[in-house]
Design a protein around this motif. Structure first.
Motif, PDB file in Angstrom:
ATOM      1  N   ASN A  22       0.956  -1.187   0.027  1.00 18.74           N
ATOM      2  CA  ASN A  22      -0.097  -0.001  -0.073  1.00 18.74           C
ATOM      3  C   ASN A  22       0.614   1.285  -0.051  1.00 18.74           C
ATOM      4  O   ASN A  22       2.003   1.228   0.639  1.00 18.74           O
ATOM      5  N   THR A  23       0.479   2.132  -0.872  1.00 23.91           N
ATOM      6  CA  THR A  23       1.047   3.602  -0.771  1.00 23.91           C
ATOM      7  C   THR A  23       0.175   4.588  -0.455  1.00 23.91           C
ATOM      8  O   THR A  23      -0.907   4.568  -1.207  1.00 23.91           O
ATOM      9  N   CYS A  24       0.336   5.312   0.549  1.00 26.88           N
ATOM     10  CA  CYS A  24      -0.766   6.514   0.583  1.00 26.88           C
ATOM     11  C   CYS A  24      -0.609   7.487  -0.388  1.00 26.88           C
ATOM     12  O   CYS A  24       0.437   8.005  -0.775  1.00 26.88           O
ATOM     13  N   SER A  25      -1.806   7.873  -1.012  1.00 28.76           N
ATOM     14  CA  SER A  25      -2.162   8.852  -1.830  1.00 28.76           C
ATOM     15  C   SER A  25      -1.553  10.431  -1.517  1.00 28.76           C
ATOM     16  O   SER A  25      -1.257  11.106  -2.511  1.00 28.76           O
ATOM     17  N   TYR A  32       3.127  -2.368   3.895  1.00 30.45           N
ATOM     18  CA  TYR A  32       2.448  -3.663   3.519  1.00 30.45           C
ATOM     19  C   TYR A  32       1.145  -3.749   3.985  1.00 30.45           C
ATOM     20  O   TYR A  32       0.717  -3.130   4.964  1.00 30.45           O
ATOM     21  N   ASN A  33       0.137  -4.576   3.153  1.00 28.49           N
ATOM     22  CA  ASN A  33      -1.351  -4.525   3.391  1.00 28.49           C
ATOM     23  C   ASN A  33      -1.341  -5.374   4.789  1.00 28.49           C
ATOM     24  O   ASN A  33      -0.880  -6.503   4.893  1.00 28.49           O
ATOM     25  N   PRO A  34      -1.986  -4.905   6.010  1.00 33.81           N
ATOM     26  CA  PRO A  34      -1.825  -5.769   6.966  1.00 33.81           C
ATOM     27  C   PRO A  34      -2.930  -7.042   6.638  1.00 33.81           C
ATOM     28  O   PRO A  34      -2.666  -8.061   7.635  1.00 33.81           O
ATOM     29  N   ASP A  35      -3.503  -7.282   5.659  1.00 32.43           N
ATOM     30  CA  ASP A  35      -4.197  -8.482   5.521  1.00 32.43           C
ATOM     31  C   ASP A  35      -3.460  -9.432   4.690  1.00 32.43           C
ATOM     32  O   ASP A  35      -3.908 -10.643   4.329  1.00 32.43           O
ATOM     33  N   MET A  36      -2.200  -8.970   4.630  1.00 37.17           N
ATOM     34  CA  MET A  36      -1.343 -10.301   3.762  1.00 37.17           C
ATOM     35  C   MET A  36      -1.041 -11.311   4.628  1.00 37.17           C
ATOM     36  O   MET A  36      -1.034 -11.192   5.853  1.00 37.17           O
ATOM     37  N   PRO A  37      -1.142 -12.472   3.877  1.00 36.25           N
ATOM     38  CA  PRO A  37      -1.143 -13.680   4.742  1.00 36.25           C
ATOM     39  C   PRO A  37       0.322 -13.833   5.169  1.00 36.25           C
ATOM     40  O   PRO A  37       1.304 -13.430   4.628  1.00 36.25           O
ATOM     41  N   GLU A  38       0.503 -14.846   6.278  1.00 35.65           N
ATOM     42  CA  GLU A  38       1.958 -15.148   6.760  1.00 35.65           C
ATOM     43  C   GLU A  38       2.497 -15.878   5.659  1.00 35.65           C
ATOM     44  O   GLU A  38       3.765 -15.491   5.522  1.00 35.65           O
ATOM     45  N   LYS A  58       8.159  -7.750   5.619  1.00 40.18           N
ATOM     46  CA  LYS A  58       7.856  -7.390   7.000  1.00 40.18           C
ATOM     47  C   LYS A  58       9.157  -6.963   7.791  1.00 40.18           C
ATOM     48  O   LYS A  58       9.075  -5.968   8.664  1.00 40.18           O
ATOM     49  N   LYS A  59      10.213  -7.210   7.163  1.00 42.32           N
ATOM     50  CA  LYS A  59      11.604  -6.797   7.755  1.00 42.32           C
ATOM     51  C   LYS A  59      11.726  -5.204   7.072  1.00 42.32           C
ATOM     52  O   LYS A  59      12.277  -4.508   7.743  1.00 42.32           O
ATOM     53  N   TYR A  60      11.225  -4.986   5.974  1.00 46.92           N
ATOM     54  CA  TYR A  60      11.455  -3.796   5.206  1.00 46.92           C
ATOM     55  C   TYR A  60      10.443  -2.604   5.529  1.00 46.92           C
ATOM     56  O   TYR A  60      10.734  -1.607   5.746  1.00 46.92           O
ATOM     57  N   PHE A  61       9.287  -3.054   5.792  1.00 53.32           N
ATOM     58  CA  PHE A  61       7.949  -2.131   5.771  1.00 53.32           C
ATOM     59  C   PHE A  61       7.165  -2.410   7.150  1.00 53.32           C
ATOM     60  O   PHE A  61       7.459  -3.590   7.521  1.00 53.32           O
ATOM     61  N   PHE A  62       6.488  -1.477   7.570  1.00 54.33           N
ATOM     62  CA  PHE A  62       5.408  -1.930   8.638  1.00 54.33           C
ATOM     63  C   PHE A  62       3.858  -2.008   7.997  1.00 54.33           C
ATOM     64  O   PHE A  62       3.892  -1.360   6.916  1.00 54.33           O
ATOM     65  N   PRO A  63       3.032  -2.432   8.711  1.00 51.33           N
ATOM     66  CA  PRO A  63       1.747  -2.602   8.117  1.00 51.33           C
ATOM     67  C   PRO A  63       1.096  -1.256   7.949  1.00 51.33           C
ATOM     68  O   PRO A  63       1.301  -0.499   8.579  1.00 51.33           O
ATOM     69  N   LEU A  64       0.600  -0.944   6.693  1.00 49.11           N
ATOM     70  CA  LEU A  64      -0.092   0.275   6.418  1.00 49.11           C
ATOM     71  C   LEU A  64      -1.422   0.122   5.880  1.00 49.11           C
ATOM     72  O   LEU A  64      -1.539  -0.610   4.745  1.00 49.11           O
ATOM     73  N   ARG A  65      -2.261   0.618   6.467  1.00 50.46           N
ATOM     74  CA  ARG A  65      -3.825   0.507   6.104  1.00 50.46           C
ATOM     75  C   ARG A  65      -4.115   1.611   5.108  1.00 50.46           C
ATOM     76  O   ARG A  65      -3.941   2.441   5.882  1.00 50.46           O
ATOM     77  N   VAL A  66      -4.771   1.487   4.193  1.00 54.62           N
ATOM     78  CA  VAL A  66      -5.280   2.663   3.436  1.00 54.62           C
ATOM     79  C   VAL A  66      -6.893   2.639   3.322  1.00 54.62           C
ATOM     80  O   VAL A  66      -7.322   1.353   3.194  1.00 54.62           O
ATOM     81  N   ASN A  67      -7.454   3.774   2.916  1.00 54.02           N
ATOM     82  CA  ASN A  67      -8.916   3.742   2.964  1.00 54.02           C
ATOM     83  C   ASN A  67      -9.086   3.566   1.414  1.00 54.02           C
ATOM     84  O   ASN A  67      -8.186   3.499   0.726  1.00 54.02           O
ATOM     85  N   ASP A  73      -4.249   6.135   7.765  1.00 51.63           N
ATOM     86  CA  ASP A  73      -4.808   6.718   8.671  1.00 51.63           C
ATOM     87  C   ASP A  73      -4.534   8.162   9.202  1.00 51.63           C
ATOM     88  O   ASP A  73      -5.306   8.765   9.591  1.00 51.63           O
ATOM     89  N   ILE A  74      -3.278   8.388   9.237  1.00 56.92           N
ATOM     90  CA  ILE A  74      -2.570   9.763   9.679  1.00 56.92           C
ATOM     91  C   ILE A  74      -3.012  10.694   8.790  1.00 56.92           C
ATOM     92  O   ILE A  74      -3.637  11.657   9.195  1.00 56.92           O
ATOM     93  N   CYS A  75      -2.997  10.761   7.659  1.00 56.56           N
ATOM     94  CA  CYS A  75      -3.482  11.644   6.378  1.00 56.56           C
ATOM     95  C   CYS A  75      -5.142  11.766   6.479  1.00 56.56           C
ATOM     96  O   CYS A  75      -5.597  12.965   6.473  1.00 56.56           O
TER      97      CYS A  75
END
Length: 83
Positions: A22-25, A32-38, A58-67, A73-75
């Motif tokens: 996911n990339t915030c617009s 990464y999408n938090p819904d990504m499977p293990e 998951k080593k490179y990125f943190f979970p990022l949910r976008v609407n 969420d922050i934006c």
């Protein structure tokens, strides 16, 4: 090579996996999408196998949910408070 370049090169190696990113617009933050499977299963014509992509990303990125508009969420919170 800096970490950002290393991460982008890793994503270029596995273009099919961008569906889990996911990339915030608004701010451009990537995660990464938090819904990504293990475990992500891949088919190479000779059967299925577990990839290491989900563990590595998951080593490179943190979970990022976008609407639905692509905002993190922050934006979204900032937009709701200021507009």
């Amino acid at each position: 090579m800096d970490r950002k370049t290393e991460v982008l090169n890793y994503l270029k190696q596995y273009p099919k996996m961008t569906k889990w990113m996911n990339t915030c617009s608004c701010c451009g933050t990537m995660g990464y999408n938090p819904d990504m499977p293990e475990k992500i299963i891949s088919r190479d014509g000779n059967g299925e196998y577990n990839t290491v992509f989900s563990r590595n990303i998951k080593k490179y990125f943190f979970p990022l949910r976008v609407n639905d508009m692509g905002m993190c969420d922050i934006c979204q919170k900032y937009w709701e408070e200021n507009y």
